[in-house]
Write a protein that holds these residues in place. Structure first.
Motif, PDB file in Angstrom:
ATOM      1  N   GLY A  71     -72.129   8.919 -19.644  1.00  0.00           N
ATOM      2  CA  GLY A  71     -73.499   8.700 -20.097  1.00  0.00           C
ATOM      3  C   GLY A  71     -74.327   7.849 -19.151  1.00  0.00           C
ATOM      4  O   GLY A  71     -75.560   7.908 -19.175  1.00  0.00           O
ATOM      5  N   SER A  72     -73.675   7.066 -18.303  1.00  0.00           N
ATOM      6  CA  SER A  72     -74.415   6.196 -17.379  1.00  0.00           C
ATOM      7  C   SER A  72     -74.455   6.752 -15.965  1.00  0.00           C
ATOM      8  O   SER A  72     -75.032   6.132 -15.073  1.00  0.00           O
ATOM      9  CB  SER A  72     -73.785   4.801 -17.345  1.00  0.00           C
ATOM     10  N   GLY A  73     -73.831   7.906 -15.747  1.00  0.00           N
ATOM     11  CA  GLY A  73     -73.816   8.494 -14.415  1.00  0.00           C
ATOM     12  C   GLY A  73     -72.795   7.854 -13.483  1.00  0.00           C
ATOM     13  O   GLY A  73     -72.808   8.094 -12.284  1.00  0.00           O
ATOM     14  N   THR A  74     -71.894   7.048 -14.037  1.00  0.00           N
ATOM     15  CA  THR A  74     -70.830   6.431 -13.252  1.00  0.00           C
ATOM     16  C   THR A  74     -69.671   7.413 -13.154  1.00  0.00           C
ATOM     17  O   THR A  74     -69.466   8.225 -14.053  1.00  0.00           O
ATOM     18  CB  THR A  74     -70.347   5.135 -13.957  1.00  0.00           C
ATOM     19  N   VAL A  75     -68.909   7.334 -12.079  1.00  0.00           N
ATOM     20  CA  VAL A  75     -67.737   8.190 -11.932  1.00  0.00           C
ATOM     21  C   VAL A  75     -66.855   8.051 -13.178  1.00  0.00           C
ATOM     22  O   VAL A  75     -66.689   6.964 -13.714  1.00  0.00           O
ATOM     23  CB  VAL A  75     -66.949   7.843 -10.641  1.00  0.00           C
ATOM     24  N   THR A  76     -66.356   9.196 -13.669  1.00  0.00           N
ATOM     25  CA  THR A  76     -65.552   9.213 -14.883  1.00  0.00           C
ATOM     26  C   THR A  76     -64.075   9.122 -14.494  1.00  0.00           C
ATOM     27  O   THR A  76     -63.415  10.129 -14.292  1.00  0.00           O
ATOM     28  CB  THR A  76     -65.834  10.494 -15.689  1.00  0.00           C
ATOM     29  N   ASP A  77     -63.580   7.877 -14.382  1.00  0.00           N
ATOM     30  CA  ASP A  77     -62.223   7.671 -13.871  1.00  0.00           C
ATOM     31  C   ASP A  77     -61.348   6.776 -14.754  1.00  0.00           C
ATOM     32  O   ASP A  77     -60.256   6.381 -14.354  1.00  0.00           O
ATOM     33  CB  ASP A  77     -62.281   7.072 -12.466  1.00  0.00           C
ATOM     34  N   ALA A  78     -61.802   6.445 -15.944  1.00  0.00           N
ATOM     35  CA  ALA A  78     -61.071   5.496 -16.795  1.00  0.00           C
ATOM     36  C   ALA A  78     -59.675   6.001 -17.140  1.00  0.00           C
ATOM     37  O   ALA A  78     -59.497   7.167 -17.500  1.00  0.00           O
ATOM     38  CB  ALA A  78     -61.854   5.222 -18.069  1.00  0.00           C
ATOM     39  N   GLN A  79     -58.705   5.097 -17.017  1.00  0.00           N
ATOM     40  CA  GLN A  79     -57.334   5.358 -17.444  1.00  0.00           C
ATOM     41  C   GLN A  79     -56.858   4.137 -18.206  1.00  0.00           C
ATOM     42  O   GLN A  79     -56.971   3.009 -17.712  1.00  0.00           O
ATOM     43  CB  GLN A  79     -56.418   5.608 -16.258  1.00  0.00           C
ATOM     44  N   VAL A  80     -56.335   4.347 -19.404  1.00  0.00           N
ATOM     45  CA  VAL A  80     -55.844   3.248 -20.236  1.00  0.00           C
ATOM     46  C   VAL A  80     -54.389   3.542 -20.575  1.00  0.00           C
ATOM     47  O   VAL A  80     -54.060   4.630 -21.051  1.00  0.00           O
ATOM     48  CB  VAL A  80     -56.680   3.092 -21.522  1.00  0.00           C
ATOM     49  N   THR A  81     -53.539   2.559 -20.334  1.00  0.00           N
ATOM     50  CA  THR A  81     -52.103   2.693 -20.578  1.00  0.00           C
ATOM     51  C   THR A  81     -51.628   1.545 -21.450  1.00  0.00           C
ATOM     52  O   THR A  81     -51.954   0.382 -21.163  1.00  0.00           O
ATOM     53  CB  THR A  81     -51.333   2.655 -19.241  1.00  0.00           C
ATOM     54  N   ARG A  82     -50.880   1.848 -22.501  1.00  0.00           N
ATOM     55  CA  ARG A  82     -50.251   0.780 -23.273  1.00  0.00           C
ATOM     56  C   ARG A  82     -49.025   0.342 -22.481  1.00  0.00           C
ATOM     57  O   ARG A  82     -48.156   1.143 -22.170  1.00  0.00           O
ATOM     58  CB  ARG A  82     -49.875   1.240 -24.670  1.00  0.00           C
ATOM     59  N   THR A  83     -48.975  -0.941 -22.158  1.00  0.00           N
ATOM     60  CA  THR A  83     -47.918  -1.479 -21.290  1.00  0.00           C
ATOM     61  C   THR A  83     -46.858  -2.251 -22.057  1.00  0.00           C
ATOM     62  O   THR A  83     -45.823  -2.604 -21.473  1.00  0.00           O
ATOM     63  CB  THR A  83     -48.526  -2.375 -20.205  1.00  0.00           C
ATOM     64  N   ALA A  84     -47.091  -2.536 -23.325  1.00  0.00           N
ATOM     65  CA  ALA A  84     -46.095  -3.210 -24.164  1.00  0.00           C
ATOM     66  C   ALA A  84     -46.425  -2.904 -25.614  1.00  0.00           C
ATOM     67  O   ALA A  84     -47.595  -2.772 -25.982  1.00  0.00           O
ATOM     68  CB  ALA A  84     -46.113  -4.719 -23.936  1.00  0.00           C
ATOM     69  N   HIS A  85     -45.378  -2.796 -26.428  1.00  0.00           N
ATOM     70  CA  HIS A  85     -45.573  -2.579 -27.857  1.00  0.00           C
ATOM     71  C   HIS A  85     -44.326  -3.061 -28.583  1.00  0.00           C
ATOM     72  O   HIS A  85     -43.214  -2.677 -28.234  1.00  0.00           O
ATOM     73  CB  HIS A  85     -45.829  -1.107 -28.165  1.00  0.00           C
ATOM     74  N   SER A  86     -44.524  -3.919 -29.563  1.00  0.00           N
ATOM     75  CA  SER A  86     -43.421  -4.415 -30.382  1.00  0.00           C
ATOM     76  C   SER A  86     -43.979  -4.786 -31.746  1.00  0.00           C
ATOM     77  O   SER A  86     -45.184  -4.643 -31.991  1.00  0.00           O
ATOM     78  CB  SER A  86     -42.793  -5.653 -29.721  1.00  0.00           C
ATOM     79  N   THR A  87     -43.133  -5.284 -32.621  1.00  0.00           N
ATOM     80  CA  THR A  87     -43.614  -5.744 -33.921  1.00  0.00           C
ATOM     81  C   THR A  87     -44.523  -6.957 -33.761  1.00  0.00           C
ATOM     82  O   THR A  87     -45.334  -7.244 -34.630  1.00  0.00           O
ATOM     83  CB  THR A  87     -42.436  -6.104 -34.841  1.00  0.00           C
ATOM     84  N   GLN A  88     -44.420  -7.662 -32.633  1.00  0.00           N
ATOM     85  CA  GLN A  88     -45.228  -8.858 -32.385  1.00  0.00           C
ATOM     86  C   GLN A  88     -46.638  -8.518 -31.914  1.00  0.00           C
ATOM     87  O   GLN A  88     -47.564  -9.283 -32.148  1.00  0.00           O
ATOM     88  CB  GLN A  88     -44.554  -9.741 -31.351  1.00  0.00           C
TER      89      GLN A  88
END
Length: 155
Positions: A71-88
């Motif tokens: 929407g802003s004309g910026t390069v569309t390159d976002a990558q999101v990775t979950r790097t940790a997951h626990s009950t905490q």
């Protein structure tokens, strides 16, 4: 704060029902910004609901950031990775080109950490600037960071 207060944590996640908010800013030896947000709720149910909403927002963050970029004309390159997951708690790494007016501009890697203890939710974050930062942070340590934040939140 009123029990209905909403705190926006980033472009993807926010918390509803916050009754107290403490934000602490930091600067690293490399002059990168970091912050810790401690959100208090009237009860464990409110904190659990906010915790789940933040997790959900972060799980959908890649799509949210790409729509913002498009929407802003910026390069569309976002990558999101979950790097940790626990009950905490959980941790995520976001690599993207930030959008002026919505975030810091330019290539960056954002690191987010989320934990909950009782009626408290803690979100810690820091940013590395540049597409390939020198001595980039290794996310292999993220489970330990989540554990440390959870132990701190228990006090």
């Amino acid at each position: 704060m009123s029990a209905g207060h909403r705190v926006r944590l980033n472009e993807c996640a926010s918390a509803e029902g916050v009754t107290a908010w403490h934000e602490q800013g930091y600067i690293s030896a490399r002059n990168t910004p970091a912050q810790e947000d401690i959100l208090s709720f009237p009860d464990t149910t409110g904190a659990a609901r906010a915790f789940a909403a933040i997790q959900s927002g972060m799980e959908g963050c890649e799509d949210t950031l790409r729509k913002l970029q498009s929407g802003s004309g910026t390069v569309t390159d976002a990558q999101v990775t979950r790097t940790a997951h626990s009950t905490q708690g959980s941790a995520w790494s976001r690599t993207w080109t930030g959008v002026i007016g919505a975030s810091a501009a330019g290539p960056q890697i954002n690191h987010y950490y989320l934990v909950r203890h009782g009626g408290t939710v803690v979100v810690a974050a820091f940013t590395e600037f540049g597409a390939h930062p020198a001595d980039a942070y290794d996310t292999a340590g993220d489970p330990a960071v989540v554990s440390m934040l959870a132990a701190d939140a228990a006090f």
